[in-house]
Motif scaffolding. Structure first.
Motif, PDB file in Angstrom:
ATOM      1  N   ARG A  62       0.916  -1.284   0.141  1.00 56.37           N
ATOM      2  CA  ARG A  62      -0.076   0.162   0.033  1.00 56.37           C
ATOM      3  C   ARG A  62       0.788   1.122  -0.006  1.00 56.37           C
ATOM      4  O   ARG A  62       1.838   1.401   0.647  1.00 56.37           O
ATOM      5  CB  ARG A  62      -0.782  -0.084   1.308  1.00 56.37           C
ATOM      6  CG  ARG A  62      -1.885  -0.825   1.439  1.00 56.37           C
ATOM      7  CD  ARG A  62      -2.806  -1.528   0.282  1.00 56.37           C
ATOM      8  NE  ARG A  62      -3.670  -0.408  -0.180  1.00 56.37           N
ATOM      9  CZ  ARG A  62      -4.782  -0.132   0.498  1.00 56.37           C
ATOM     10  NH1 ARG A  62      -5.264  -1.033   1.504  1.00 56.37           N
ATOM     11  NH2 ARG A  62      -5.406   0.885   0.175  1.00 56.37           N
ATOM     12  N   ASP A  92       0.148   5.533  -0.987  1.00 58.08           N
ATOM     13  CA  ASP A  92      -0.597   6.822  -1.779  1.00 58.08           C
ATOM     14  C   ASP A  92       0.170   8.002  -1.294  1.00 58.08           C
ATOM     15  O   ASP A  92       0.060   8.562  -0.357  1.00 58.08           O
ATOM     16  CB  ASP A  92      -2.111   6.887  -1.221  1.00 58.08           C
ATOM     17  CG  ASP A  92      -3.019   7.626  -1.912  1.00 58.08           C
ATOM     18  OD1 ASP A  92      -2.227   8.482  -2.723  1.00 58.08           O
ATOM     19  OD2 ASP A  92      -4.084   7.571  -1.790  1.00 58.08           O
ATOM     20  N   ARG A 118     -10.951  -5.587  -2.045  1.00 57.75           N
ATOM     21  CA  ARG A 118     -11.304  -4.090  -2.596  1.00 57.75           C
ATOM     22  C   ARG A 118     -12.789  -3.935  -2.148  1.00 57.75           C
ATOM     23  O   ARG A 118     -13.027  -2.793  -1.533  1.00 57.75           O
ATOM     24  CB  ARG A 118     -11.002  -3.642  -3.971  1.00 57.75           C
ATOM     25  CG  ARG A 118     -11.263  -2.293  -4.384  1.00 57.75           C
ATOM     26  CD  ARG A 118     -11.311  -2.079  -5.707  1.00 57.75           C
ATOM     27  NE  ARG A 118     -12.202  -2.934  -6.372  1.00 57.75           N
ATOM     28  CZ  ARG A 118     -12.359  -3.257  -7.853  1.00 57.75           C
ATOM     29  NH1 ARG A 118     -11.349  -2.851  -8.514  1.00 57.75           N
ATOM     30  NH2 ARG A 118     -13.297  -3.987  -8.237  1.00 57.75           N
ATOM     31  N   SER A 163     -10.472   1.823  -1.412  1.00 55.71           N
ATOM     32  CA  SER A 163      -9.377   2.666  -1.767  1.00 55.71           C
ATOM     33  C   SER A 163      -8.242   1.763  -2.547  1.00 55.71           C
ATOM     34  O   SER A 163      -7.155   2.252  -2.964  1.00 55.71           O
ATOM     35  CB  SER A 163      -8.908   3.564  -0.801  1.00 55.71           C
ATOM     36  OG  SER A 163      -8.252   2.951   0.262  1.00 55.71           O
ATOM     37  N   THR A 183      -5.997   0.027  -4.694  1.00 50.37           N
ATOM     38  CA  THR A 183      -6.149   0.448  -6.264  1.00 50.37           C
ATOM     39  C   THR A 183      -5.307  -0.506  -6.974  1.00 50.37           C
ATOM     40  O   THR A 183      -3.907  -0.842  -6.650  1.00 50.37           O
ATOM     41  CB  THR A 183      -5.465   1.901  -6.457  1.00 50.37           C
ATOM     42  OG1 THR A 183      -6.356   2.574  -5.462  1.00 50.37           O
ATOM     43  CG2 THR A 183      -5.461   2.356  -7.749  1.00 50.37           C
ATOM     44  N   ARG A 202      -4.725  -1.996 -11.384  1.00 55.56           N
ATOM     45  CA  ARG A 202      -5.407  -2.276 -12.877  1.00 55.56           C
ATOM     46  C   ARG A 202      -5.886  -3.535 -12.887  1.00 55.56           C
ATOM     47  O   ARG A 202      -5.097  -4.360 -12.745  1.00 55.56           O
ATOM     48  CB  ARG A 202      -4.135  -2.020 -13.696  1.00 55.56           C
ATOM     49  CG  ARG A 202      -3.858  -0.416 -13.733  1.00 55.56           C
ATOM     50  CD  ARG A 202      -2.819  -0.158 -15.094  1.00 55.56           C
ATOM     51  NE  ARG A 202      -2.523   1.201 -15.075  1.00 55.56           N
ATOM     52  CZ  ARG A 202      -1.204   1.690 -14.617  1.00 55.56           C
ATOM     53  NH1 ARG A 202      -0.230   0.962 -14.545  1.00 55.56           N
ATOM     54  NH2 ARG A 202      -1.041   2.931 -14.723  1.00 55.56           N
ATOM     55  N   LYS A 251       0.348   4.504  -7.251  1.00 54.47           N
ATOM     56  CA  LYS A 251      -0.556   4.259  -5.783  1.00 54.47           C
ATOM     57  C   LYS A 251      -0.775   2.713  -5.969  1.00 54.47           C
ATOM     58  O   LYS A 251      -0.944   2.050  -6.934  1.00 54.47           O
ATOM     59  CB  LYS A 251      -1.793   4.982  -6.150  1.00 54.47           C
ATOM     60  CG  LYS A 251      -2.923   4.815  -4.973  1.00 54.47           C
ATOM     61  CD  LYS A 251      -4.208   5.340  -5.345  1.00 54.47           C
ATOM     62  CE  LYS A 251      -5.080   5.252  -4.014  1.00 54.47           C
ATOM     63  NZ  LYS A 251      -6.388   5.931  -4.250  1.00 54.47           N
ATOM     64  N   ASP A 252      -0.316   2.298  -4.502  1.00 54.28           N
ATOM     65  CA  ASP A 252      -0.460   0.982  -4.267  1.00 54.28           C
ATOM     66  C   ASP A 252      -0.026  -0.106  -5.272  1.00 54.28           C
ATOM     67  O   ASP A 252       1.073   0.075  -5.258  1.00 54.28           O
ATOM     68  CB  ASP A 252      -2.322   0.645  -4.332  1.00 54.28           C
ATOM     69  CG  ASP A 252      -2.812   1.387  -3.020  1.00 54.28           C
ATOM     70  OD1 ASP A 252      -2.205   1.567  -2.245  1.00 54.28           O
ATOM     71  OD2 ASP A 252      -4.061   1.429  -2.995  1.00 54.28           O
TER      72      ASP A 252
END
Length: 294
Positions: free
Chosen positions: A64, A66, A98, A104, A106, A108, A154-155
């Protein structure tokens, strides 16, 4: 005996009990109500998930980070316990974590069929496609990190711009000879198609480039870009001038000669492309193109 509430506290309670006047248009109010309903639903699902699972579970240790949230700027690992079922992939587990625990989180993902290449991550010390990787094949806990040698946005999301620039540097599109007059297509032999077939399977996931120590230094196009060049150089329909131009790109300092034949790219490729073999073949082509007999 009745208990009396002090006037100041009673006034505060009355103020809290008064409904907050709605603001905005009816459509905005409706959207806000739907948003609150979804949040309440997620909370109910989380409370249910927090109870003991009846069946088997797996533990995820997820990276994690951010930069936009002060308390999350220091990288850390969060643990999520998810219910396990046969056929469950790492991506399935991430989506559950999630949607159930932390919206939050994150990462893909897109097609979920090992075609788009968007969910490549570093899972249990190896570059993998999460949608293709079965939880049953991994030791518990499952440690999930972003791809190494890439800037973390992020993440589990990394910046892929440099990777795309490397791919574009080899002009990854077909540039054939002028078609003979009267023909609408340029045929390819079955043997030539078989030769380049594996190289066409690249899905631009970046796993191979992430695994390459030489590419991490920034002075190497990387195995994905070299494989893309191979796909067109070895295509018999490619124009001879363009083939020479691509070979010149491969002969440059950041081209094929930077490869040290570590085979890490071939080992992690989710489409089983023989990347190291293709790179070595391009080295031979580069040497032959410079040989002159007189």
């Amino acid at each position: 005996m009745s208990t009396q509430v002090p006037e100041t506290e009673q006034e505060e309670q009355e103020e809290e009990e008064q409904p907050v006047p709605a603001e905005g248009s009816p459509a905005q109010q409706r959207r806000m109500a739907e948003k609150r309903e979804r949040a309440e639903q997620r909370q109910r699902e989380k409370e249910e998930a927090d109870r003991d699972f009846d069946g088997p579970t797996r533990t995820l240790k997820v990276f994690r980070y951010d930069p936009d949230v002060e308390e999350k700027r220091e990288p850390r690992f969060d643990e999520f316990v998810v219910p396990y079922h046969k056929g469950m992939t790492v991506l399935d587990a991430l989506i559950y974590a999630r949607d159930t625990y932390d919206s939050s989180l994150t990462f893909r993902h897109s097609c979920r069929q090992a075609i788009c290449g968007s969910d490549a991550m570093f899972v249990n010390g190896r570059q993998r496609l999460c949608c293709k990787t079965q939880l049953s094949d991994l030791d518990d806990p499952v440690r999930i990190e972003p791809l190494p040698h890439q800037e973390v946005v992020k993440d589990l999301v990394v910046d892929m711009e440099h990777f795309y620039d490397q791919m574009e540097a080899v002009e990854p599109y077909f540039q054939g000879q002028d078609l003979p007059e009267g023909l609408n297509e340029q045929r390819q032999s079955r043997a030539n198609r078989e030769k380049i077939k594996m190289s066409t399977r690249c899905i631009w996931c970046g796993a191979c480039t992430s695994s390459c120590n030489i590419a991490s230094g920034g002075n190497y196009l990387g195995p994905a870009a070299v494989n893309k060049a191979y796909r067109f150089i070895m295509d018999e329909r490619e124009g001879s001038d363009m083939k020479e131009q691509r070979l010149e790109i491969m002969e440059q300092e950041n081209g094929v000669w930077r490869c040290q034949t570590q085979f890490s790219c071939t080992e992690v490729c989710p489409k089983d492309i023989p990347l190291t073999e293709h790179i070595q073949e391009l080295k031979r082509e580069a040497v032959k193109s410079n040989l002159k007999f007189w």
